[in-house]
Scaffold this active site. Structure first.
Site, PDB file in Angstrom:
ATOM      1  CD  GLU A 276      -2.413   1.080   2.859  1.00 28.69           C
ATOM      2  OE1 GLU A 276      -3.518   2.042   2.990  1.00 28.69           O
ATOM      3  OE2 GLU A 276      -2.065   0.278   3.399  1.00 28.69           O
TER       4      GLU A 276
ATOM      5  CE  LYS B 112      -7.021   0.977   3.347  1.00 30.09           C
ATOM      6  NZ  LYS B 112      -5.949   1.589   4.268  1.00 30.09           N
TER       7      LYS B 112
ATOM      8  CB  CYS C 210      -4.417  -1.929   3.973  1.00 31.49           C
ATOM      9  SG  CYS C 210      -3.681  -2.440   5.700  1.00 31.49           S
TER      10      CYS C 210
ATOM     11  CB  SER D 257      -0.375  -4.518   8.048  1.00 29.11           C
ATOM     12  OG  SER D 257      -0.780  -4.898   9.706  1.00 29.11           O
TER      13      SER D 257
ATOM     14  N   GLY E 228      22.497   7.229  28.048  1.00 31.71           N
ATOM     15  CA  GLY E 228      23.056   7.195  29.320  1.00 31.71           C
ATOM     16  C   GLY E 228      23.016   5.937  29.903  1.00 31.71           C
TER      17      GLY E 228
ATOM     18  N   GLY F 110      21.509   0.340  35.029  1.00 31.18           N
ATOM     19  CA  GLY F 110      20.065  -0.317  35.237  1.00 31.18           C
ATOM     20  C   GLY F 110      19.725  -1.030  33.955  1.00 31.18           C
TER      21      GLY F 110
END
Length: 579
Positions: A41, A116, A152, A189, A303, A307
């Site tokens: 599409e 469409k 789609c 999609s 950064g 963690g």
């Protein structure tokens, strides 16, 4: 007849580049003996073009590019090209000025145009803003084979499958009534977790219901916050997979239609992913790679706190761009634990990325000195804590500006949902890589990554074990852990899943077994953090309810039903102190 699927990765707005990709795919398809080539599409302009479509010169350029492409395509190869077409009746009958169309191109000319029919307006889609729906069933005849064309959303309205209709018509049913031999669907999609299984299930239902072979061509690549996973496929009349293209990569696959049997023959079938973690990993890697490339960045900075969130983002960035293109910056404060630095260094060594150490203790003292008089007589609190995050954000932005790097934000979805993040601090960045990944999923991804080899990362522990086992902490004051102010992430993420994705009320969440006080607090935190999310960088979407294009919540609101649905008493709106 051999039919090829060009699973291309377009760049939105780059008409010449996209046309070249279609041309190259067409040349390969012709060499393989294909008679028909399918493209996704809006393949000529890329999906979604959004308000570029409001620019008449862009639409005009697309038309010119289509004509030039038609001239250059191989002879005797029919190609379906995704484009837009003007609605010439709009000024007389009303309606939108454009159609979302597929052009059938053959022997240098545009032979037919198909529009469409179903235009989605949910989640990230806003096609009624630009397009008029087509009214006719779309099909063409090629070498005595009648081929139905859908675009789609046209395949997503099977009332038997859904138990209801979202649109008045079902384009697949209309084509079956016309007696076509084959149906093709040309899609863009976007990816969400496990969506491919759902696509294959709904198309299998349609193939069996209407006894129609169906070929599904999907776009691949990252465009802003959206990731397109490709995985184009074809089903025979019995609903069995006859071919499947690769996931998260460009591909060209060929499937053969047997005219005598009126069905598709078995071709190459790429294997399905083994787990959700595996497909999420490849989605995020593609999203980072394409966002950087299409925005013309070659290097990234982030950064490294020691963690788990910054660890997975660093791993994703390394897989996407290569270790030589990733810089990790360590910015310890007097409150940072010793292992926060050692864990970050160990991660960087595992990934092979460069690091730089910028202690922020002196900068914190400078801020404290400047604010001494103004803050005199007040207690140390969130404002002072968040200065640390803002110092770090400022340093990272300085590096990004100085060297032309893309700054990656490392906050996860759980934090973004409840506002456990700092504006102009850790929220700084050009792309929020895991802002749609809940904290519990972050742990799952890291454990999965450590078990296998992916995108060139070597078979060994990538995420240091201590990162996985230590309690999560922002380390903005001594001994701080996330669970000082948040429920355990297993509880928080389940509440957020029910609230954000399942649209459950507070009463329903409490009935599911959660503490009413915690539920009330989480709901209030989600509501009051909306102004933060509005100022966040774009984040890669991997779920059906992400804090991005499809999330349209008001900032200034006080709807009691959202905040506290199981009580009748209106609660006061808390101040917005968690900045």
């Amino acid at each position: 007849m051999k039919i090829a699927i060009a699973q291309i990765n377009p760049t939105i707005g780059d008409l010449l580049l996209n046309a070249q990709k279609i041309l190259e795919a067409a040349q390969r398809a012709a060499s393989s003996g294909a008679r028909l080539l399918l493209t996704p599409e809006l393949s000529l302009c890329g999906y979604p073009p959004r308000d570029l479509l409001l620019n008449p010169s862009f639409v005009e350029a697309m038309g010119i590019t289509l004509q030039n492409l038609a001239r250059d395509l191989p002879p005797n190869l029919a190609v379906l090209v995704g484009t837009v077409e003007r609605n010439l009746k709009a000024s007389i009958t009303g309606g939108k000025t454009l159609f979302n169309s597929m052009a059938l191109v053959e022997n240098g000319k545009v032979k037919q145009l198909f529009h469409k029919r179903l235009l989605p307006t949910y989640d990230v889609f806003d096609e009624r803003r630009y397009f008029e729906p087509g009214l006719q069933a779309n099909y063409f005849t090629l070498d005595n084979i009648h081929i139905g064309v859908t675009i789609c959303e046209d395949l997503w309205n099977d009332e038997e499958f859904w138990g209801k209709r979202s649109y008045p018509v079902n384009p697949i049913a209309d084509l079956a009534i016309l007696g076509v031999d084959l149906i093709v669907n040309l899609s863009a999609s976007p990816y969400t977790v496990s969506k491919q299984q759902f696509r294959e299930t709904i198309l299998k239902h349609s193939a069996v219901r209407f006894q129609q072979p169906i070929i599904y061509a999907n776009q691949v690549g990252g465009n802003d916050d959206l990731i397109f996973d490709g995985r184009s496929f074809a089903l025979n009349r019995q609903g069995k997979i006859m071919c499947r293209a690769r996931g998260f990569d460009t591909d060209l696959v060929v499937v053969e239609f047997d005219e005598a049997q009126r069905d598709l023959q078995l071709g190459s079938v790429a294997p399905a992913y083994e787990s959700e973690d595996e497909e999420i990993w490849y989605a995020l890697v593609l999203g980072v790679r394409d966002y950087a490339r299409k925005c013309r960045f070659s290097k990234v900075v982030l950064g490294l706190s020691g963690g788990i969130d910054s660890a997975i983002v660093a791993a994703i960035a390394t897989a996407a761009l290569g270790k030589e293109n990733v810089l990790g910056v360590l910015m310890p404060s007097p409150y940072s634990s010793e292992h926060s630095i050692s864990d970050a260094v160990a991660l960087a060594e595992n990934l092979g990325i460069k690091t730089h150490l910028l202690p922020i203790g002196e900068l914190m003292q400078g801020f404290d000195h400047t604010l001494d008089d103004l803050f005199a007589g007040t207690e140390f609190g969130l404002a002072e804590e968040n200065i640390q995050s803002r110092i770090r954000g400022n340093l990272l932005m300085a590096i990004a500006n100085k060297f032309g790097y893309l700054l990656l934000s490392t906050g996860n979805k759980s934090e973004m949902a409840v506002g456990y993040c700092t504006l102009y601090g850790d929220m700084n960045g050009g792309l929020a890589v895991i802002s749609d990944v809940p904290k519990t999923r972050v742990y799952s991804l890291c454990n999965w990554l450590n078990r296998d080899v992916h995108d060139g990362l070597r078979l060994r522990e990538i995420i240091p074990q201590n990162v996985l086992t230590k309690p999560p902490s922002a380390e903005l004051k001594p001994g701080q852990v996330d669970q000082d102010s948040l429920p355990p992430y297993e509880i928080l993420d389940d509440i957020l899943q029910r609230l954000i994705h399942n649209h459950q009320s507070a009463a329903q969440i409490v009935t599911a077994g959660h503490d009413p006080v915690i539920v009330d607090r989480v709901i209030q935190m989600v509501a009051r953090a909306e102004f933060k999310r509005r100022q966040a960088p774009p984040g890669l979407k991997i779920t059906d309810r992400a804090f991005g294009t499809g999330w349209r919540m008001p900032i200034a609101s006080n709807w009691v039903g959202i905040k506290n649905a199981y009580q009748t008493k209106t609660t006061a709106t808390p101040n917005l102190s968690l900045l």
